[in-house]
Enzyme design. Structure first.
Site, PDB file in Angstrom:
ATOM      1  N   ASP A   8       0.882  -1.173   0.000  1.00  0.00           N
ATOM      2  CA  ASP A   8       0.000   0.000   0.000  1.00  0.00           C
ATOM      3  C   ASP A   8       0.915   1.217   0.000  1.00  0.00           C
ATOM      4  O   ASP A   8       1.520   1.558   1.015  1.00  0.00           O
ATOM      5  CB  ASP A   8      -0.888  -0.025   1.255  1.00  0.00           C
ATOM      6  CG  ASP A   8      -1.701   1.267   1.424  1.00  0.00           C
ATOM      7  OD1 ASP A   8      -1.627   2.150   0.541  1.00  0.00           O
ATOM      8  OD2 ASP A   8      -2.399   1.389   2.446  1.00  0.00           O
ATOM      9  N   LYS A  70       2.974  11.174  -3.356  1.00  0.00           N
ATOM     10  CA  LYS A  70       1.951  10.503  -4.167  1.00  0.00           C
ATOM     11  C   LYS A  70       1.078  11.503  -4.926  1.00  0.00           C
ATOM     12  O   LYS A  70       0.621  11.224  -6.033  1.00  0.00           O
ATOM     13  CB  LYS A  70       1.096   9.640  -3.247  1.00  0.00           C
ATOM     14  CG  LYS A  70       0.078   8.764  -3.945  1.00  0.00           C
ATOM     15  CD  LYS A  70      -0.473   7.781  -2.938  1.00  0.00           C
ATOM     16  CE  LYS A  70      -1.675   7.032  -3.402  1.00  0.00           C
ATOM     17  NZ  LYS A  70      -2.168   6.122  -2.340  1.00  0.00           N
ATOM     18  N   GLU A 147      -7.311   0.614  -4.136  1.00  0.00           N
ATOM     19  CA  GLU A 147      -7.233   0.529  -2.677  1.00  0.00           C
ATOM     20  C   GLU A 147      -8.545   0.070  -2.024  1.00  0.00           C
ATOM     21  O   GLU A 147      -8.527  -0.845  -1.195  1.00  0.00           O
ATOM     22  CB  GLU A 147      -6.738   1.867  -2.112  1.00  0.00           C
ATOM     23  CG  GLU A 147      -5.239   2.029  -2.377  1.00  0.00           C
ATOM     24  CD  GLU A 147      -4.727   3.454  -2.359  1.00  0.00           C
ATOM     25  OE1 GLU A 147      -5.448   4.354  -1.890  1.00  0.00           O
ATOM     26  OE2 GLU A 147      -3.591   3.666  -2.825  1.00  0.00           O
ATOM     27  N   ASP A 170     -12.933   5.384   1.711  1.00  0.00           N
ATOM     28  CA  ASP A 170     -11.491   5.420   2.006  1.00  0.00           C
ATOM     29  C   ASP A 170     -10.992   6.855   1.915  1.00  0.00           C
ATOM     30  O   ASP A 170     -10.876   7.422   0.837  1.00  0.00           O
ATOM     31  CB  ASP A 170     -10.754   4.506   1.003  1.00  0.00           C
ATOM     32  CG  ASP A 170      -9.238   4.490   1.220  1.00  0.00           C
ATOM     33  OD1 ASP A 170      -8.733   5.244   2.083  1.00  0.00           O
ATOM     34  OD2 ASP A 170      -8.549   3.717   0.529  1.00  0.00           O
TER      35      ASP A 170
HETATM   36  N1  LIG Z   1      -6.687   9.732  14.764  1.00  0.00           N
HETATM   37  C1  LIG Z   1      -6.663  10.447  13.639  1.00  0.00           C
HETATM   38  N2  LIG Z   1      -7.493  11.505  13.474  1.00  0.00           N
HETATM   39  C2  LIG Z   1      -7.455  12.232  12.346  1.00  0.00           C
HETATM   40  N3  LIG Z   1      -6.642  12.004  11.315  1.00  0.00           N
HETATM   41  C3  LIG Z   1      -5.800  10.966  11.421  1.00  0.00           C
HETATM   42  C4  LIG Z   1      -5.769  10.134  12.567  1.00  0.00           C
HETATM   43  N4  LIG Z   1      -4.820   9.184  12.379  1.00  0.00           N
HETATM   44  C5  LIG Z   1      -4.278   9.418  11.164  1.00  0.00           C
HETATM   45  N5  LIG Z   1      -4.863  10.487  10.586  1.00  0.00           N
HETATM   46  C6  LIG Z   1      -4.568  11.082   9.279  1.00  0.00           C
HETATM   47  O1  LIG Z   1      -4.747  10.080   8.297  1.00  0.00           O
HETATM   48  C7  LIG Z   1      -3.888  10.359   7.182  1.00  0.00           C
HETATM   49  C8  LIG Z   1      -3.086   9.132   6.859  1.00  0.00           C
HETATM   50  O2  LIG Z   1      -3.976   8.084   6.617  1.00  0.00           O
HETATM   51  P1  LIG Z   1      -3.505   6.838   5.762  1.00  0.00           P
HETATM   52  O3  LIG Z   1      -2.212   6.336   6.287  1.00  0.00           O
HETATM   53  O4  LIG Z   1      -4.655   5.946   5.687  1.00  0.00           O
HETATM   54  O5  LIG Z   1      -3.285   7.579   4.397  1.00  0.00           O
HETATM   55  P2  LIG Z   1      -2.455   7.085   3.145  1.00  0.00           P
HETATM   56  O6  LIG Z   1      -2.806   5.676   2.878  1.00  0.00           O
HETATM   57  O7  LIG Z   1      -1.040   7.417   3.363  1.00  0.00           O
HETATM   58  O8  LIG Z   1      -3.028   8.064   2.049  1.00  0.00           O
HETATM   59  P3  LIG Z   1      -3.798   7.785   0.660  1.00  0.00           P
HETATM   60  O9  LIG Z   1      -4.542   6.503   0.820  1.00  0.00           O
HETATM   61  O10 LIG Z   1      -4.690   8.973   0.516  1.00  0.00           O
HETATM   62  O11 LIG Z   1      -2.732   7.760  -0.348  1.00  0.00           O
HETATM   63  C9  LIG Z   1      -2.988  11.499   7.599  1.00  0.00           C
HETATM   64  O12 LIG Z   1      -3.467  12.697   7.034  1.00  0.00           O
HETATM   65  C10 LIG Z   1      -3.124  11.496   9.107  1.00  0.00           C
HETATM   66  O13 LIG Z   1      -2.907  12.788   9.645  1.00  0.00           O
HETATM   67 MG   LIG Z   2      -4.414   4.770   1.842  1.00  0.00          MG
END
Ligand SMILES: Nc1ncnc2c1ncn2[C@@H]1O[C@H](COP(=O)(O)OP(=O)(O)OP(=O)(O)O)[C@@H](O)[C@H]1O
Ligand SMILES: [Mg+2]
Length: 576
Positions: A8, A70, A147, A170
């Site tokens: 991922d 990304k 995803e 998502d």
């Molecule tokens: N408890 C929380 N409350 C609010 N936001 C959160 C929390 N935990 C994580 N995040 C936010 O979630 C985001 C990261 O989520 P995730 O890791 O699912 O994204 P990603 O897979 O990297 O991104 P994408 O799928 O969009 O490419 C960040 O913006 C982070 O600040």
């Molecule tokens: Mg993601």
């Protein structure tokens, strides 16, 4: 054959997993964590540091440390470090290489094959760029999967006997994906996907940053438009990247804290110096209510894709049995509340929002490598966009370019569709086939993807020499366009590529009367609709013009509306 890993590759965080004993397992990074920040630091000597170690450099060496790359996938943008340029794909490749090396260490074997996930709403160009990043990392990218579909695979594997309608919401760091699917005893049938490639937690962080700065500084210093993206890259006296990184980190901490607390206290002494050299500090409290109001517009904007995806899947909210919340940003209370309100159901925590996508990627990898049986789990996915070409509609009164769909949105993939066209002009020997993506009947209102040029058409009167246009959309979501002269078999084909393709809104033409300027056009549209109802000869022409006029009104494109209005008037006069 060697093992295939599932990755991922996220905007904020990335994960890697593979199948052990029939179940997906996340593989820890060098720090022992399952979640790796998507951050890459390039040292003076060219040494590459990734993950938590790289994240520390965001504050000390922001000039050669990259995050949220990304967003730039496939944009053609160049990134600089120590006077050297890198493509976003090269940086993504460093991240992938690191994840794979963690897996190699952990599994004690060489890994060169992977399934990589992308947002369902990623375009063809962004998918190609992701594949390229994998190749640069020395991987054979066996499959690109969406995803939310990966999340559904993860849920599906643990609920093999279920028959359910599922909506996956998502919202990660950078992208929003909504997917509606049917789960039927291990068959995962994706019905529809919608989304926004430029909406995620990153935007919420930037809104907080903007609001804090607005309170500290006069507005002219902050010329950055949040909605257009990155305020970090805006030209402003706030060019102190280190200060901005501190602010960004604090903004994200605030947002995360407000998911479980009612307020958050900022304490950022001597953050930066203002124009007059005076130090500026930020000391203030932000409440959850304030934060909710700041992000409300963005959060509410996720309603439209939910409703459109449901409509496309021919389901209503009551038909849903399961709502899967995926991505870190779904932990935000007002995001959860909006999903609950829109779908009239409270989403439960059925999958791990951070790890489910990587688990799903590993499941897909397992199906490909044979460690999981395809008899248990079958997956069908869709193309989320309508794809087609610009074609000349020869009206009786007027010729008009129209967008002619070849693959309607949410067609199950892989798919190949062909249509016949004729050169518009007598003795025409070449034809440029222009591919577009969107749902407007007017090509101008869609996104142009690219073109292929067909030469060597035998000269003939127009309408005599058919040309067959074929669109193939493969399982990885990559488009190939082919054009062939039917009589001679002469053909050209190209993988359509372009940069910066953005998603276009789907317009609901039924709402045209609410648009500005609709009043002025109403009598004309009514008259034309009556003529169509009478079965008039010019019905086709009239319908195209009516649709395009309604659309121009909804898009507030006055010039276009005026032009089409005049044409419609002309056709109607012809009739009387
Ligand atoms: N408890 C929380 N409350 C609010 N936001 C959160 C929390 N935990 C994580 N995040 C936010 O979630 C985001 C990261 O989520 P995730 O890791 O699912 O994204 P990603 O897979 O990297 O991104 P994408 O799928 O969009 O490419 C960040 O913006 C982070 O600040
Ligand atoms: Mg993601």
């Amino acid at each position: 054959m060697s093992r295939i890993v599932g990755i991922d590759l996220g905007t904020s965080t990335s994960e890697i997993a593979c199948i052990f004993d029939g179940t997906p397992k996340l593989i820890p990074n060098t720090r022992g964590h399952l979640v790796t920040p998507s951050v890459v630091h390039i040292g003076e000597d060219g040494g590459i540091v990734v993950g938590e170690d790289a994240a520390e450099y965001l504050f000390t060496r922001p000039d050669c440390t990259f995050m949220e790359i990304k967003r730039l996938t496939g944009s053609g943008e160049r990134l600089r470090a120590h006077g050297k340029e890198y493509s976003p794909e090269e940086i993504q490749a460093m991240l992938l290489r690191y994840l794979v090396s963690c897996a190699e260490t952990s599994l004690n074997e060489t890994i060169d094959r992977a399934v990589i996930t992308v947002p369902a709403y990623f375009t063809d160009v962004q998918r190609r760029a992701t594949t390229k990043a994998g190749e640069l990392a020395g991987l054979r990218v066996e499959r690109i999967i969406n995803e939310p579909t990966a999340a559904a695979l993860d849920y599906g594997l643990s609920n093999l006997r279920e028959c359910k309608n599922v909506l996956v919401y998502d919202l990660g760091g950078g992208t929003l994906d909504i997917t509606v699917l049917e789960l039927f005893e291990g068959v995962i049938d994706v019905k529809a996907s919608r989304g926004n490639n430029r909406l995620g937690g990153k935007d919420f962080d930037e809104i907080i940053m903007h609001k804090l700065m607005e309170a500290e500084l006069s507005s002219d210093i902050l010329s950055g438009d949040i909605s257009s993206g990155d305020i970090l890259s805006q030209e402003s006296p706030l060019s102190d990247k280190r200060a901005l990184m501190r602010l960004k980190k604090a903004a994200e901490d605030c947002k995360i804290s407000l998911s479980s607390h009612e307020e958050y206290r900022f304490s950022l002494p001597f953050l930066f110096s203002a124009g007059d050299g005076k130090p500026v500090s930020i000391e203030r409290t932000v409440t959850r209510t304030e934060f909710d109001a700041w992000v409300r517009e963005k959060v509410v904007s996720t309603k439209e894709p939910m409703m459109t995806a449901l409509q496309d899947a021919k389901l209503s909210p009551e038909d849903l049995n399961v709502i899967l919340l995926v991505g870190g940003s779904t932990r935000i209370p007002c995001v959860k509340a909006l999903v609950a309100e829109t779908l009239s159901a409270i989403p439960q925590s059925l999958v791990d929002p951070d790890l489910t996508v990587a688990r799903g990627a590993a499941i897909q990898a397992g199906l490909l490598e044979g460690s999981l049986s395809e008899a248990d789990l079958v997956l069908t996915d869709v193309c989320p966009y309508t794809l087609g070409i610009a074609a000349l509609h020869r009206g009786v009164y007027d010729d008009r370019m129209i967008f002619d769909p070849i693959i309607p949105r949410n067609t199950t993939i892989p798919t190949e569709r062909s249509k016949l066209y004729h050169p518009a002009v007598d003795y025409q020997t070449t034809a440029r086939i222009e591919a577009y993506q969107g749902d407007s009947s007017n090509p101008e209102n869609n996104e142009r993807l690219g073109d292929v040029l067909l030469t060597g058409i035998p000269p003939a009167r127009h309408g005599k020499e058919p040309i067959e246009v074929t669109f193939s959309y493969d399982i990885n979501g990559i488009l190939q366009v082919k054009a062939a002269v039917v009589s001679t078999g002469r053909a050209v084909s190209a993988e359509i590529s372009t940069t910066g393709v953005k998603a276009m809104p789907v317009l609901d033409l039924r709402k045209w009367e609410k648009a500005e300027g609709a009043k002025r056009c109403r009598p004309l549209i009514r008259k034309a609709e009556k003529a169509i109802a009478r079965g008039d000869d010019l019905s086709d022409d009239l319908q195209i013009l009516i649709d395009q006029l309604k659309e121009a009104l909804l898009l507030k494109n006055e010039e276009q509306a005026e032009e089409i209005r005049a044409l419609l008037l002309g056709v109607l006069e012809e009739l009387t």
